[in-house]
Design a protein around this motif. Structure first.
Motif, mmCIF file in Angstrom:
data_model
loop_
_atom_site.group_PDB
_atom_site.id
_atom_site.type_symbol
_atom_site.label_atom_id
_atom_site.label_comp_id
_atom_site.label_asym_id
_atom_site.label_seq_id
_atom_site.Cartn_x
_atom_site.Cartn_y
_atom_site.Cartn_z
ATOM 1 N N ALA A 1 -4.779 -22.888 -38.199
ATOM 2 C CA ALA A 1 -5.841 -23.319 -39.113
ATOM 3 C C ALA A 1 -5.469 -22.987 -40.546
ATOM 4 C CB ALA A 1 -7.148 -22.632 -38.752
ATOM 5 N N PHE A 2 -5.632 -23.959 -41.432
ATOM 6 C CA PHE A 2 -5.341 -23.713 -42.851
ATOM 7 C C PHE A 2 -6.151 -24.678 -43.703
ATOM 8 C CE2 PHE A 2 -2.558 -27.100 -41.639
ATOM 9 C CZ PHE A 2 -2.228 -27.826 -42.778
ATOM 10 N N GLY A 3 -6.329 -24.310 -44.961
ATOM 11 C CA GLY A 3 -7.128 -25.154 -45.855
ATOM 12 C C GLY A 3 -6.393 -25.485 -47.137
ATOM 13 N N GLY A 4 -5.074 -25.675 -47.046
ATOM 14 C CA GLY A 4 -4.306 -25.896 -48.266
ATOM 15 C C GLY A 4 -3.907 -24.555 -48.860
ATOM 16 N N SER A 5 -3.160 -24.592 -49.969
ATOM 17 C CA SER A 5 -2.596 -23.360 -50.529
ATOM 18 C C SER A 5 -3.672 -22.397 -51.023
ATOM 19 C CB SER A 5 -1.624 -23.698 -51.664
ATOM 20 O OG SER A 5 -2.264 -24.501 -52.630
ATOM 21 N N LEU A 6 -4.841 -22.911 -51.418
ATOM 22 C CA LEU A 6 -5.908 -22.037 -51.929
ATOM 23 C C LEU A 6 -6.893 -21.636 -50.845
ATOM 24 C CD1 LEU A 6 -6.633 -23.859 -55.316
ATOM 25 C CD2 LEU A 6 -5.262 -21.812 -54.949
ATOM 26 N N GLN B 1 -4.112 -19.303 -41.887
ATOM 27 C CA GLN B 1 -3.758 -19.201 -43.312
ATOM 28 C C GLN B 1 -5.046 -19.296 -44.114
ATOM 29 O OE1 GLN B 1 -0.441 -21.419 -45.450
ATOM 30 N NE2 GLN B 1 -2.187 -22.191 -46.581
ATOM 31 N N THR B 2 -5.376 -18.208 -44.807
ATOM 32 C CA THR B 2 -6.694 -18.112 -45.452
ATOM 33 C C THR B 2 -6.700 -18.516 -46.922
ATOM 34 O OG1 THR B 2 -6.242 -15.843 -46.111
ATOM 35 C CG2 THR B 2 -7.299 -16.166 -43.966
ATOM 36 N N LYS C 1 -5.700 -17.030 -50.898
ATOM 37 C CA LYS C 1 -5.835 -15.733 -51.575
ATOM 38 C C LYS C 1 -7.256 -15.168 -51.512
ATOM 39 C CE LYS C 1 -3.764 -13.751 -55.713
ATOM 40 N NZ LYS C 1 -3.043 -14.084 -56.942
ATOM 41 N N LEU C 2 -8.247 -16.021 -51.737
ATOM 42 C CA LEU C 2 -9.617 -15.541 -51.951
ATOM 43 C C LEU C 2 -10.257 -14.968 -50.691
ATOM 44 C CD1 LEU C 2 -10.922 -18.413 -54.264
ATOM 45 C CD2 LEU C 2 -10.116 -16.154 -54.946
ATOM 46 N N TYR C 3 -9.854 -15.460 -49.526
ATOM 47 C CA TYR C 3 -10.527 -15.049 -48.292
ATOM 48 C C TYR C 3 -9.682 -14.096 -47.456
ATOM 49 C CZ TYR C 3 -14.194 -15.691 -44.803
ATOM 50 O OH TYR C 3 -15.263 -15.481 -43.962
ATOM 51 N N TYR C 4 -8.482 -13.786 -47.930
ATOM 52 C CA TYR C 4 -7.511 -13.052 -47.111
ATOM 53 C C TYR C 4 -8.025 -11.684 -46.647
ATOM 54 C CZ TYR C 4 -3.253 -10.542 -45.808
ATOM 55 O OH TYR C 4 -2.327 -9.802 -45.137
ATOM 56 N N GLU C 5 -8.524 -10.869 -47.576
ATOM 57 C CA GLU C 5 -8.949 -9.503 -47.230
ATOM 58 C C GLU C 5 -10.124 -9.528 -46.240
ATOM 59 O OE1 GLU C 5 -7.246 -6.893 -47.789
ATOM 60 O OE2 GLU C 5 -5.840 -7.757 -49.239
ATOM 61 N N THR C 6 -11.072 -10.426 -46.484
ATOM 62 C CA THR C 6 -12.238 -10.569 -45.593
ATOM 63 C C THR C 6 -11.782 -10.941 -44.185
ATOM 64 O OG1 THR C 6 -13.473 -11.407 -47.484
ATOM 65 C CG2 THR C 6 -14.466 -11.770 -45.335
ATOM 66 N N ALA C 7 -10.892 -11.934 -44.102
ATOM 67 C CA ALA C 7 -10.411 -12.414 -42.798
ATOM 68 C C ALA C 7 -9.614 -11.339 -42.076
ATOM 69 C CB ALA C 7 -9.566 -13.669 -42.989
ATOM 70 N N VAL D 1 -3.384 -13.280 -39.275
ATOM 71 C CA VAL D 1 -3.950 -13.726 -40.556
ATOM 72 C C VAL D 1 -2.877 -13.665 -41.639
ATOM 73 C CG1 VAL D 1 -5.744 -13.290 -42.284
ATOM 74 C CG2 VAL D 1 -6.212 -12.850 -39.862
ATOM 75 N N HIS D 2 -2.715 -14.768 -42.379
ATOM 76 C CA HIS D 2 -1.738 -14.835 -43.472
ATOM 77 C C HIS D 2 -2.423 -15.402 -44.708
ATOM 78 C CE1 HIS D 2 1.919 -14.238 -40.932
ATOM 79 N NE2 HIS D 2 1.088 -14.684 -40.001
#
Length: 364
Positions: free
Chosen positions: A195-200, A226-227, A229-235, A248-249
Motif C-alpha cells: 500500500a502506498f499513496g505516492g511519494s508524499l 509506504q506512508t 513523511k507526514l504519517y510515518y511516525e504514527t504508522a 512500515v517505510h
C-alpha cells in the motif's frame, strides 16, 4: 549536424520520471543528441534532472493558487517573465523540437516555440487532459497519449497512442518474489499487500489501514506500507505490535521489490503509478486523490475499472470499504487472476522508445 531537443515540464515525479525516460530513449537512438530540460525554479525537477545526468534551466513560474488568492496577484507578472525567459532559452539553445510533459514550465516553453514555428510534441499522461495541454494541443505537431477517447480534448489527426513511459528500474527488473519478500523481512507462502499513496503519502489510505492492523494480524496477511513523511511516525507506532508481518517505510526506493512481493496493491491513481502497475501486472485497489486537477485520478482509475482491470474505492468511502474490499479480494482467486490478466494487457514497457521515435521524426 547536432540535433537539439528541449524537454519542458515537471512539478511532480509523475511528470519528471517520464521526461527522463524519454531523454534516455532519445540518447539510445542518437547518442550525440543535445538535450536541455526546462523546469520551474524551486520544484523537484531542479534536483532530480541533474541527478539523472541532464542540464536544466529554471523558469520563474508558479501555478494558480486556490488556497491563497492574494498570491495570484503576482501571477500575470510571473507568466510574462517566464515567457520572456522561454524566449531567451529558445534563442540561445536553438532547439529542433520542444517536448512538453506537463507541469508549470511546459506552457511558456511550448507556447513560445509554437509562435516561432519550432515543432512541438506533447506527452499527455492522463485520461483527462490538463488545461495547459488543451490550450497547446491545437498547434502541437504530435500528441502522445496513454488512454482511449482523447479525441474529445485534441485533434484526432495529431494523436498517437504510445502509453506512458515507465522507469527502467521497473521494466527491466529481474528480482524474484523470494528475493523481494526476503528484502522486506517477510515470509513466503503468506498473502502480501503493498500500500502506498505516492511519494508524499495519502492520509485517507493510511488512516484506513491503521484501523485494519488487527485484521491483518488475525488473517495472517502481510503488509508493506509506504506512508510518506507526514504519517510515518504514527504508522510505525501503530504497527509496532505487528512488526513481524507489517513493514512500515517512509519511502521505498526499490519499488520493483515492493511490487514483486505483493499479491494485491492499494494506491492512488496517478498516471505514472497506473503505468507501472500495468507493467508489473498486479491486482490493484485504486483510491483516487479527489483534489487532483479536474479530478483526473478518478477518470484514470475508471478507465481501468471499465475494462475489469482494477477495483475503485472513493476517497470519502475508504475507511468504511477498504477492509471488506481487500480481504474479500484476497480470498477470491478467480477475481485476482482476472484483474491481473486485464491490467497486464494495458502494460507498455516500450512507451519511452515509441515517444522518442516520434520526437526524432519531427526533426527529419
Amino acid at each position: 549536424m547536432q540535433r537539439r531537443i528541449i524537454i519542458a515540464g515537471g512539478g511532480t515525479g509523475g511528470h519528471i520520471f517520464p521526461a527522463i525516460a524519454i531523454a534516455n530513449a532519445l540518447k539510445k537512438i542518437s547518442p550525440e543528441v543535445d538535450i536541455l530540460f526546462v523546469g520551474a525554479n524551486g520544484k523537484m525537477e531542479m534536483e532530480k534532472v541533474p541527478q539523472a545526468g541532464y542540464p536544466i534551466e529554471g523558469l520563474d513560474i508558479a501555478a494558480f493558487n486556490r488556497s491563497n488568492m492574494l498570491k495570484n496577484l503576482l501571477l500575470p507578472f510571473r507568466i510574462i517573465k517566464s515567457l520572456n525567459q522561454a524566449s531567451s532559452i529558445l534563442k540561445r539553445f536553438r532547439p529542433d523540437v520542444v517536448v512538453g510533459v506537463g507541469g508549470y514550465a511546459s506552457f511558456p516553453m511550448l507556447r513560445k516555440a509554437q509562435r516561432k514555428g519550432i515543432p512541438t510534441l506533447i506527452q499527455e499522461q492522463n485520461s483527462y487532459a490538463g488545461k495547459t495541454n488543451k490550450i497547446l494541443g491545437g498547434r502541437a505537431n504530435r500528441i502522445c497519449v496513454a488512454y482511449d477517447g482523447m479525441e474529445k480534448f485534441f485533434p484526432a489527426s495529431k494523436l498517437i497512442f504510445t502509453g506512458n513511459p515507465v522507469r527502467s528500474s521497473i521494466t527491466q527488473s529481474a528480482v524474484t518474489r523470494q528475493e523481494a519478500l526476503q528484502h522486506f523481512g517477510l515470509e513466503e507462502g503468506k498473502k502480501t499487500v503493498f500500500a502506498f499513496g505516492g511519494s508524499l503519502g495519502a492520509r485517507s489510505i493510511s488512516e484506513a489501514l491503521r484501523a485494519l492492523l488487527p485484521a491483518f494480524g488475525e488473517k495472517e496477511v502481510q503488509l508493506i506500507w509506504q506512508t510518506g513523511k507526514l504519517y510515518y511516525e504514527t504508522a510505525k507506532a501503530a504497527a509496532a505490535p505487528y512488526a513481524s508481518h507489517i513493514k512500515v517505510h517512509e519511502f521505498i526506493n526499490l519499488m520493483d521489490f515492493a511490487y514483486k512481493a505483493a499479491d494485491v496493491v492499494i494506491s492512488r491513481a496517478g498516471a505514472m503509478t497506473i503505468a507501472e502497475e500495468c507493467v508489473v501486472k498486479k491486482p490493484v485497489i485504486f483510491v483516487p486523490y479527489p483534489y487532483a486537477a479536474e479530478d483526473h485520478q478518478t477518470f484514470n482509475a475508471k478507465s481501468l475499472v471499465d475494462k475489469k482491470a482494477g477495483l475503485l474505492i472513493k476517497d470519502s468511502e475508504v475507511s468504511n470499504e477498504l477492509g471488506n474490499t481487500l480481504f474479500s479480494l484476497l480470498q477470491n482467486k478467480a477475481l485476482m487472476e482476472q484483474l491481473e490478466e486485464n491490467i497486464g494487457k494495458l502494460g507498455n514497457s516500450n512507451a519511452d522508445m515509441v515517444i522518442a521515435k516520434e520526437v526524432m521524426k519531427l526533426m527529419s
